[in-house]
Design a protein around this motif. Structure first.
Motif, PDB file in Angstrom:
ATOM      1  N   VAL A 113       0.756  -1.305  -0.009  1.00 13.35           N
ATOM      2  CA  VAL A 113       0.090  -0.125  -0.094  1.00 13.35           C
ATOM      3  C   VAL A 113       0.748   1.190  -0.144  1.00 13.35           C
ATOM      4  N   GLU A 114       0.244   2.336  -0.732  1.00 15.46           N
ATOM      5  CA  GLU A 114       1.147   3.605  -0.974  1.00 15.46           C
ATOM      6  C   GLU A 114       0.379   4.605  -0.192  1.00 15.46           C
ATOM      7  N   PRO A 115       0.936   5.640   0.247  1.00 16.99           N
ATOM      8  CA  PRO A 115       0.060   6.708   0.777  1.00 16.99           C
ATOM      9  C   PRO A 115      -0.728   7.505  -0.301  1.00 16.99           C
ATOM     10  N   GLY A 116      -1.963   8.019  -0.048  1.00 18.17           N
ATOM     11  CA  GLY A 116      -2.796   8.770  -0.928  1.00 18.17           C
ATOM     12  C   GLY A 116      -4.334   8.447  -0.556  1.00 18.17           C
ATOM     13  N   GLU A 117      -5.026   7.920  -1.285  1.00 18.27           N
ATOM     14  CA  GLU A 117      -6.231   7.499  -1.290  1.00 18.27           C
ATOM     15  C   GLU A 117      -6.397   6.397  -0.222  1.00 18.27           C
ATOM     16  N   ASP A 118      -7.278   6.560   0.819  1.00 20.33           N
ATOM     17  CA  ASP A 118      -7.671   5.450   1.585  1.00 20.33           C
ATOM     18  C   ASP A 118      -8.291   4.146   0.940  1.00 20.33           C
ATOM     19  N   ARG A 119      -8.008   2.992   1.329  1.00 18.00           N
ATOM     20  CA  ARG A 119      -8.747   2.046   0.935  1.00 18.00           C
ATOM     21  C   ARG A 119     -10.065   1.657   1.818  1.00 18.00           C
ATOM     22  N   LEU A 120     -10.840   2.287   1.280  1.00 23.21           N
ATOM     23  CA  LEU A 120     -12.446   1.843   2.115  1.00 23.21           C
ATOM     24  C   LEU A 120     -13.214   0.827   1.804  1.00 23.21           C
ATOM     25  N   SER A 121     -13.347   0.164   3.064  1.00 25.14           N
ATOM     26  CA  SER A 121     -14.280  -1.280   2.591  1.00 25.14           C
ATOM     27  C   SER A 121     -15.401  -1.215   3.320  1.00 25.14           C
ATOM     28  N   LYS A 122     -16.557  -1.625   2.302  1.00 24.27           N
ATOM     29  CA  LYS A 122     -17.822  -1.755   2.728  1.00 24.27           C
ATOM     30  C   LYS A 122     -17.894  -2.860   3.537  1.00 24.27           C
ATOM     31  N   PRO A 123     -18.980  -3.102   4.676  1.00 24.06           N
ATOM     32  CA  PRO A 123     -19.016  -4.354   5.562  1.00 24.06           C
ATOM     33  C   PRO A 123     -19.306  -5.643   4.593  1.00 24.06           C
ATOM     34  N   HIS A 124     -18.298  -6.746   5.174  1.00 30.26           N
ATOM     35  CA  HIS A 124     -18.444  -8.130   4.585  1.00 30.26           C
ATOM     36  C   HIS A 124     -19.570  -8.654   4.996  1.00 30.26           C
ATOM     37  N   PRO A 125     -19.613  -9.961   4.670  1.00 27.87           N
ATOM     38  CA  PRO A 125     -20.794 -10.636   5.472  1.00 27.87           C
ATOM     39  C   PRO A 125     -20.914 -10.997   6.841  1.00 27.87           C
ATOM     40  N   ILE A 126     -21.927 -10.882   7.616  1.00 23.04           N
ATOM     41  CA  ILE A 126     -22.059 -10.875   8.834  1.00 23.04           C
ATOM     42  C   ILE A 126     -21.069 -12.019   9.476  1.00 23.04           C
ATOM     43  N   GLY A 127     -20.332 -11.620  10.588  1.00 25.20           N
ATOM     44  CA  GLY A 127     -19.634 -12.388  11.572  1.00 25.20           C
ATOM     45  C   GLY A 127     -18.043 -12.685  10.762  1.00 25.20           C
ATOM     46  N   SER A 128     -17.782 -11.721   9.532  1.00 28.05           N
ATOM     47  CA  SER A 128     -16.194 -11.664   9.158  1.00 28.05           C
ATOM     48  C   SER A 128     -15.524 -10.722  10.064  1.00 28.05           C
ATOM     49  N   VAL A 129     -14.206 -11.102  10.095  1.00 25.99           N
ATOM     50  CA  VAL A 129     -13.125 -10.708  10.783  1.00 25.99           C
ATOM     51  C   VAL A 129     -11.936 -10.445  10.167  1.00 25.99           C
ATOM     52  N   GLU A 130     -11.218  -9.524  10.279  1.00 24.95           N
ATOM     53  CA  GLU A 130      -9.964  -9.126   9.635  1.00 24.95           C
ATOM     54  C   GLU A 130      -8.979  -9.023  10.706  1.00 24.95           C
ATOM     55  N   HIS A 131      -7.810  -9.636  10.264  1.00 21.47           N
ATOM     56  CA  HIS A 131      -6.525  -9.667  11.279  1.00 21.47           C
ATOM     57  C   HIS A 131      -5.454  -9.106  10.269  1.00 21.47           C
ATOM     58  N   ILE A 132      -4.603  -7.925  10.989  1.00 25.88           N
ATOM     59  CA  ILE A 132      -3.520  -7.393  10.121  1.00 25.88           C
ATOM     60  C   ILE A 132      -2.542  -7.415  11.096  1.00 25.88           C
ATOM     61  N   VAL A 133      -1.195  -7.618  10.267  1.00 23.90           N
ATOM     62  CA  VAL A 133       0.009  -7.573  11.015  1.00 23.90           C
ATOM     63  C   VAL A 133       0.834  -6.590  10.061  1.00 23.90           C
ATOM     64  N   LEU A 134       1.271  -5.512  10.553  1.00 21.31           N
ATOM     65  CA  LEU A 134       2.005  -4.384   9.693  1.00 21.31           C
ATOM     66  C   LEU A 134       3.367  -4.881   9.838  1.00 21.31           C
ATOM     67  N   MET A 135       4.017  -5.055   8.567  1.00 19.14           N
ATOM     68  CA  MET A 135       5.277  -5.711   8.365  1.00 19.14           C
ATOM     69  C   MET A 135       6.309  -4.621   8.123  1.00 19.14           C
ATOM     70  N   ARG A 136       5.658  -3.723   7.302  1.00 18.71           N
ATOM     71  CA  ARG A 136       6.752  -2.375   7.018  1.00 18.71           C
ATOM     72  C   ARG A 136       5.844  -1.012   6.871  1.00 18.71           C
ATOM     73  N   GLY A 137       6.475   0.137   7.330  1.00 12.92           N
ATOM     74  CA  GLY A 137       5.880   1.183   7.101  1.00 12.92           C
ATOM     75  C   GLY A 137       5.010   1.693   8.375  1.00 12.92           C
ATOM     76  N   LYS A 138       4.221   2.465   8.127  1.00 11.68           N
ATOM     77  CA  LYS A 138       3.090   2.859   9.249  1.00 11.68           C
ATOM     78  C   LYS A 138       1.673   2.980   8.216  1.00 11.68           C
TER      79      LYS A 138
END
Length: 182
Positions: A113-138
């Motif tokens: 991902v590069e700086p600039g426009e946000d990646r906006l995500s609409k709601p996924h199916p009910i019960g969906s969960v996302e896990h993120i580990v940042l590996m580089r950058g902020k």
């Protein structure tokens, strides 16, 4: 990085109660003293990886299930602040970030991902969960109403069935995304 004995204590109590087994029976099956198990369930002591593993075998549960705190909303773990267990026989530590619920599907993605426009995500199916580990950058990640700034090594988990975003704050930001659906 230390073991959160309160999480272990709650996990042992919860899982032992689910089985209906007594302290004495679980201790016998795990090959540990009943007093040791009693202390652990009272949030006392510092159990080794081997002791916890033996208890999980005795309770017939995956290791990480014992260590998982009950989380209903966004969960954030900063690098070095997660629940860890250490081996008695090797220089080895494991930090549990998340367990997989029964019958869930998990997909892994490497995000560039590069700086600039946000990646906006609409709601996924009910019960969906996302896990993120940042590996580089902020980056700023999470629910649109309450995003959190992450540094390298930080982990965040949030309900993806609500609108969420990913905003890179530095060039060449890299993250591991695990998308989970029940």
């Amino acid at each position: 990085m230390t073991l959160a004995i309160e999480i272990v204590a709650k996990g042992l109590q919860r899982e032992r109660q689910k089985t209906g087994l007594s302290l004495a029976e679980v201790a016998r099956r795990a090959g540990i003293a009943k007093s040791t198990l009693s202390q652990l369930e009272s949030a006392q002591g510092n159990p080794s990886l081997e002791t916890l593993w033996a208890l999980c075998v005795a309770l017939d549960i995956p290791f990480a299930q014992l260590m998982e705190p009950e989380v209903n909303r966004t969960q954030l773990i900063r690098l070095g602040e997660g629940v860890t267990v250490s081996s008695e026989i090797a220089h080895y530590k494991a930090m549990i970030l998340s367990t997989c619920p029964p019958a869930a599907r998990r997909d892994l993605y490497l995000l560039s991902v590069e700086p600039g426009e946000d990646r906006l995500s609409k709601p996924h199916p009910i019960g969906s969960v996302e896990h993120i580990v940042l590996m580089r950058g902020k980056a700023v990640v999470g629910l649109i109403d309450d995003p959190i700034e992450l540094a390298v090594g930080d982990y965040i988990c949030y309900p993806a069935d609500q609108a969420h975003l990913f905003r890179a704050l530095e060039p060449n930001t890299l993250a591991l995304l695990v998308s989970e659906q029940n």
